[in-house]
Design an enzyme around this catalytic site. Structure first.
Site, mmCIF file in Angstrom:
data_model
loop_
_atom_site.group_PDB
_atom_site.id
_atom_site.type_symbol
_atom_site.label_atom_id
_atom_site.label_comp_id
_atom_site.label_asym_id
_atom_site.label_seq_id
_atom_site.Cartn_x
_atom_site.Cartn_y
_atom_site.Cartn_z
ATOM 1 N N ALA A 268 -7.910 2.836 1.870
ATOM 2 C CA ALA A 268 -6.501 2.996 1.533
ATOM 3 C C ALA A 268 -6.152 2.068 0.374
ATOM 4 O O ALA A 268 -6.958 1.216 0.005
ATOM 5 C CB ALA A 268 -5.627 2.668 2.744
ATOM 6 N N MET A 269 -4.951 2.245 -0.192
ATOM 7 C CA MET A 269 -4.505 1.407 -1.314
ATOM 8 C C MET A 269 -3.055 1.025 -1.113
ATOM 9 O O MET A 269 -2.204 1.867 -0.841
ATOM 10 C CB MET A 269 -4.688 2.189 -2.629
ATOM 11 C CG MET A 269 -4.248 1.421 -3.867
ATOM 12 S SD MET A 269 -5.291 -0.040 -4.162
ATOM 13 C CE MET A 269 -4.133 -1.058 -5.061
ATOM 14 N N GLU A 270 -2.800 -0.264 -1.318
ATOM 15 C CA GLU A 270 -1.529 -0.869 -0.922
ATOM 16 C C GLU A 270 -0.408 -0.699 -1.942
ATOM 17 O O GLU A 270 0.344 -1.642 -2.179
ATOM 18 C CB GLU A 270 -1.773 -2.359 -0.670
ATOM 19 C CG GLU A 270 -2.173 -3.194 -1.913
ATOM 20 C CD GLU A 270 -3.674 -3.336 -2.132
ATOM 21 O OE1 GLU A 270 -4.433 -2.477 -1.633
ATOM 22 O OE2 GLU A 270 -4.087 -4.293 -2.808
ATOM 23 N N ASN A 271 -0.238 0.460 -2.558
ATOM 24 C CA ASN A 271 0.843 0.632 -3.526
ATOM 25 C C ASN A 271 2.185 0.353 -2.849
ATOM 26 O O ASN A 271 2.489 0.956 -1.815
ATOM 27 C CB ASN A 271 0.856 2.063 -4.057
ATOM 28 C CG ASN A 271 -0.533 2.551 -4.398
ATOM 29 O OD1 ASN A 271 -1.183 2.006 -5.259
ATOM 30 N ND2 ASN A 271 -0.999 3.563 -3.682
ATOM 31 N N HIS B 215 -3.339 -3.502 7.654
ATOM 32 C CA HIS B 215 -3.920 -4.170 6.482
ATOM 33 C C HIS B 215 -3.088 -3.878 5.229
ATOM 34 O O HIS B 215 -2.710 -4.785 4.494
ATOM 35 C CB HIS B 215 -5.368 -3.703 6.305
ATOM 36 C CG HIS B 215 -6.045 -4.235 5.081
ATOM 37 N ND1 HIS B 215 -7.022 -5.214 5.129
ATOM 38 C CD2 HIS B 215 -5.896 -3.948 3.769
ATOM 39 C CE1 HIS B 215 -7.421 -5.491 3.905
ATOM 40 N NE2 HIS B 215 -6.767 -4.726 3.051
ATOM 41 N N GLU B 216 -2.810 -2.605 5.002
ATOM 42 C CA GLU B 216 -2.076 -2.242 3.786
ATOM 43 C C GLU B 216 -0.668 -2.829 3.814
ATOM 44 O O GLU B 216 -0.153 -3.269 2.792
ATOM 45 C CB GLU B 216 -2.026 -0.722 3.613
ATOM 46 C CG GLU B 216 -3.394 -0.040 3.571
ATOM 47 C CD GLU B 216 -4.390 -0.684 2.631
ATOM 48 O OE1 GLU B 216 -3.988 -1.129 1.529
ATOM 49 O OE2 GLU B 216 -5.585 -0.768 2.989
ATOM 50 N N HIS C 21 -0.464 -6.380 2.747
ATOM 51 C CA HIS C 21 -0.514 -6.505 1.282
ATOM 52 C C HIS C 21 0.872 -6.476 0.634
ATOM 53 O O HIS C 21 1.027 -6.915 -0.496
ATOM 54 C CB HIS C 21 -1.307 -5.354 0.673
ATOM 55 C CG HIS C 21 -2.781 -5.590 0.626
ATOM 56 N ND1 HIS C 21 -3.329 -6.728 0.091
ATOM 57 C CD2 HIS C 21 -3.820 -4.813 1.015
ATOM 58 C CE1 HIS C 21 -4.650 -6.635 0.167
ATOM 59 N NE2 HIS C 21 -4.974 -5.488 0.727
ATOM 60 N N GLU D 29 -7.151 -9.855 -0.383
ATOM 61 C CA GLU D 29 -7.926 -9.163 0.653
ATOM 62 C C GLU D 29 -8.217 -10.005 1.883
ATOM 63 O O GLU D 29 -8.120 -9.524 3.000
ATOM 64 C CB GLU D 29 -9.225 -8.607 0.072
ATOM 65 C CG GLU D 29 -9.012 -7.545 -0.997
ATOM 66 C CD GLU D 29 -8.108 -6.390 -0.544
ATOM 67 O OE1 GLU D 29 -7.930 -6.217 0.668
ATOM 68 O OE2 GLU D 29 -7.579 -5.685 -1.408
HETATM 69 ZN ZN LIG Z 1 -6.822 -4.566 1.023
#
Ligand SMILES: [Zn+2]
Length: 825
Positions: free
Chosen positions: A262-265, A295-296, A299, A318
């Site tokens: 996943a990506m934390e945009n 997790h995301e 962030h 991270e």
């Molecule tokens: Zn991360």
């Protein structure tokens, strides 16, 4: 003018001077996506910014530069080279406007386009990490040049459009997204397509879950679980960080062909859409998705609100997000995750930390942006999180959280370095933190903690990591097990340089140096330790000490300090009575891939596989019908099966164990296993007719690559080593299926070809897929001294840095297998 493929990667020094010179005020991006089937799309960017110097440059990795102007003056097209547009005659206040044609991405970087094979709908999403933002809009691409954003998008009517801020439909097919909070370029995203959505609200925050239409039903069924976790995490972080989520709405989009988990945009997290489960998901799988959600979200504070200044401090994002995830999941959700952290993530991190490519947690040497991608590894995530767990034990929670409070306060919406974080903790009351941090965060490798002596008087002895210049102290709990496998004694201690004497019960059957898996160390059980382990494992009751023991077994096998045959006996003996699905799946995976794969002489592989298969049947036989444990065991039965007829019966739904339901994912587990055993081309086609989904295409790619047939291998090889239109996920699956452990003869010529051809993939592949394909296709299961020699010769030549990292790690893995084979046969 057309683009140049050889793009400059930003150097740290260049980033420092550009950040010192520029302040970005606002960025407006206008995208025309009305024809998503075309090769490219129009992107026009207007940036207003201040400059304290006359010259700089802008990043633009388009396909065609249509026009560019600075303060109303047209720029010469000759000023665009290697992904950069030169800016001369800058004033104190400037406006730059760049318009170009950008290519849609097929590999999940830039603006990715996916056509659903089931209904032929087109889905788009933007991934800007790590340096892919200029692939969809012109920008000053580095983490410490933040800007507010306004994105105008034109799309086909009926689409959904999401981004970092609230998305407003201003007319049919016309959208505006605003985010006033300053964002780093790598966090800017866009999600557009006929996505299905589930909307909700919590504590004044608008929530959304989105996935492709062909997953709408599953999204609907699973939304309740995901929203519950989302709300629990929001409440937890609000409470723990004492400041609210800072980016407005919170959308979570499950998107196709995603490289990472996943990506934390900010405002719009993107996830790999395999997290919308198509088959029955076990509790362990739901927990792993909860972990990614947590997790995301962590962030949003670590990484998005306060961002590392440069990629060498990626761990500030991270390691913290990973640590907070586990803390949050244990304290606030129904999915405590420390067991998964130990058995899955720490093991991966420990492999990375003992490879020649190991690096310190903090301040890794990321000289340029492109090479920073290789630090997205088990050290940055798992070791970093384990070290922060140690840090919290060292500082105590009030100082840890007090320092973070100062950090968020001082650097919010900006950037910070490791040193600045240390200062915040020192101000909050930390004593002598610098030397503690130097020893844990600036060094590489693992200490070994070993038990010496016989109960009741034993000692814990620390041996420092081979290259560690500074001594670390470990805060942990020493414990012992009694003959029934129960914990009989536990003591909190600090293990430093001198041996630590401990009195344990005289009848202790096994002493465990890090009972609760709190530290980051190799664990050894002393003289006769393995006999004690073999006796204790089948009886062990608690999961945490089991994690410590299984990790010690895996680590000792890789060190050629424990025979793989003996390890297999211990593992199979222990797993028979193991109640944890995540431990069962992970440790059996190790047995299949390594103990019966690379660490096994070819002639003995089928016999060892059979041993694992019997163990899996036994677990299956003792589990409740329809339980997660039964399903986990059945998947392992299939993965280790050699009976082609039996597998065919299961594919048809015949004679399945009572309670097992053949869902779409389980069907593919059977097909993939059959494909590795015998030529099943027609079966793969048949399975694809039954299930034409995108997920099925990926399974089919893995199955085709595994077929024991020269033509099939050639076709798969060509996908791996030549340019193609295959998605990243299809490439990775092909790479994973290729070197099947039971096909040594057929695969021999490809071992040589791997080393002679892999270097050339850098001519047409970039970013994430370049290193991933090389790593997953590494022929380590053909572990021989000759292969090792080929690997060393290849490493002595020139290689692009992502390839070098993949080959260094693969070769280390193989060298360990070769050493074990030489030691134990
Ligand atoms: Zn991360």
């Amino acid at each position: 003018m057309h683009g140049d493929l050889s793009l400059n990667s930003l150097q740290q020094g260049e980033a420092e001077s550009r950040a010192a010179q520029l302040t970005i005020n606002h960025t407006v991006v206008e995208l025309d996506l009305t024809n998503p089937s075309a090769d490219s799309f129009t992107s026009r960017t207007t940036i207003t910014f201040e400059s304290r110097g006359r010259e700089s440059f802008l990043d633009f990795k388009g396909h065609v530069l249509t026009s560019a102007s600075l303060n109303g003056v047209e720029l010469s097209p000759n000023g665009w080279r290697a992904g950069r547009i030169t800016l001369n005659d800058l004033r104190s206040d400037n406006t730059v406007v760049v318009e170009g044609q950008m290519s849609f991405s097929t590999v999940g970087e830039g603006l990715h386009r996916h056509m659903d094979p089931q209904d032929r709908e087109i889905y788009l999403y933007a991934m800007s990490f790590l340096d892919a933002a200029p692939r969809w809009f012109a920008c000053f691409d580095q983490p410490d040049l933040k800007s507010s954003y306004e994105i105008h998008v034109r799309t086909p009517e009926g689409w959904t459009v999401l981004g970092n801020g609230p998305s407003q439909r201003v007319a049919p097919g016309s959208w505006r997204i605003m985010q006033q909070a300053p964002l780093s370029t790598y966090l800017v995203t866009l999600v557009a397509g006929p996505y299905a959505s589930v909307l909700d609200e919590h504590d004044g925050i608008r929530l959304g879950l989105h996935a492709r239409k062909s997953l709408a039903e599953q999204l609907g069924e699973q939304a309740e679980d995901m929203l519950a976790v989302t709300k629990q995490c929001l409440d937890y972080y609000h409470r723990t960080f004492a400041r609210r989520y800072p980016f407005g709405e919170y959308h979570q989009a499950f998107v196709p062909d995603f490289n990472a988990g996943a990506m934390e945009n900010p405002g719009c997290v993107t996830f790999r859409d395999t997290f919308i489960y198509r088959g029955h998901a076990t509790r362990a799988e739901l927990a792993s998705r909860a972990g990614v959600i947590a997790h995301e979200m962590a962030h949003m504070w670590f990484g998005d609100l306060v961002t590392m200044r440069w990629w060498d401090d990626l761990w500030l994002n991270e390691s913290f997000a990973e640590y907070m995830t586990h803390r949050c999941c244990a304290d606030a959700t129904d999915y405590p995750l420390w067991i998964e952290f130990g058995i899955v993530r720490k093991d991966r991190g420990s492999v990375d930390d003992q490879s020649p490519s190991s690096h310190p947690v903090a301040g890794s040497a990321a000289a340029d942006a492109a090479s920073a991608l290789q630090y997205v590894d088990g050290i940055t995530y798992a070791k970093g999180a384990a070290v922060i767990k140690q840090l919290v034990a060292y500082l105590g929670d009030p100082v840890f959280l007090g320092g973070l409070d100062r950090y968020f306060d001082r650097y919010r919406f900006g950037n910070a370095t490791f040193g600045e974080l240390i200062e915040c903790w020192s101000e909050a009351g930390a004593v002598d933190l610098l030397s503690w941090a130097e020893s844990w965060l600036r060094t590489t490798g693992m200490d070994t903690l070993e038990v010496v002596g016989e109960p009741p008087e034993v000692a814990i002895v620390k041996r420092s990591a081979p290259l560690a210049s500074l001594s670390r102290s470990h805060a942990l709990t020493v414990g012992s097990l009694d003959s029934r496998g129960a914990v009989s004694m536990a003591a909190e201690v600090i293990v430093a340089d001198s041996p630590l004497p401990i009195t344990v019960p005289a009848d202790a059957s096994l002493v465990i140096p890090d009972l609760h898996d709190d530290s980051w160390a190799k664990i050894r059980f002393g003289t006769d330790g393995w006999s004690r382990v073999a006796e204790a494992l089948p009886r062990i009751i608690d999961e945490q000490p089991a994690v410590v023991i299984y990790n010690a077994i895996r680590d000792s096998v890789r060190d050629a300090a424990l025979s793989p045959v003996r390890a297999l006996d211990m593992v199979c003996g222990g797993l028979q009575s193991c109640r944890s699905d995540v431990i069962l799946a992970s440790v059996t995976g190790f047995a299949l891939d390594q103990l019966a794969g690379g660490y096994c002489p070819v002639a003995e592989r089928s016999q060892r596989l059979e041993r694992v298969h019997r163990m899996a049947w036994q677990v299956l036989g003792e589990s409740e019908p329809r339980s997660d444990h039964q399903l986990t065991a059945f998947r392992l039965v299939v993965r280790s099966a050699a009976d082609v007829d039996g597998l065919h019966r299961w594919y048809r739904g015949d004679r399945l164990p009572e309670g097992i339901v053949l869902d779409p994912e389980l069907v593919w587990t059977v097909v993939e296993r059959l494909a590795a055993l015998t030529d099943e081309r027609r079966l793969i086609t048949h399975a694809l007719d039954r299930d034409p989904s995108a997920a099925a295409q990926v399974h089919a790619a893995r199955a085709r690559a595994a077929l024991p047939d020269a033509d099939a291998k050639e076709a798969a090889w060509s996908l791996l080593m030549r340019p193609s239109a295959a998605s990243g996920l299809e490439l990775y699956a092909t790479a994973e299926g290729f070197f099947a452990p039971n096909q040594s003869e057929l695969l021999k010529p490809f071992v040589t070809r791997y080393f002679s051809e892999i270097g050339s993939t850098a001519q047409f592949r970039t970013g994430w897929p370049l290193g991933e394909v090389a790593a997953r296709a590494y022929p380590w299961s053909v572990a021989t001294p000759e292969t090792l020699q080929l690997a060393d010769q290849t490493l002595a030549g020139d290689l692009a840095s992502p390839l070098r990292r993949a080959l260094v790690d693969g070769t280390d893995r193989m060298r360990r297998a070769v050493r074990s084979l030489a030691t134990f046969g």
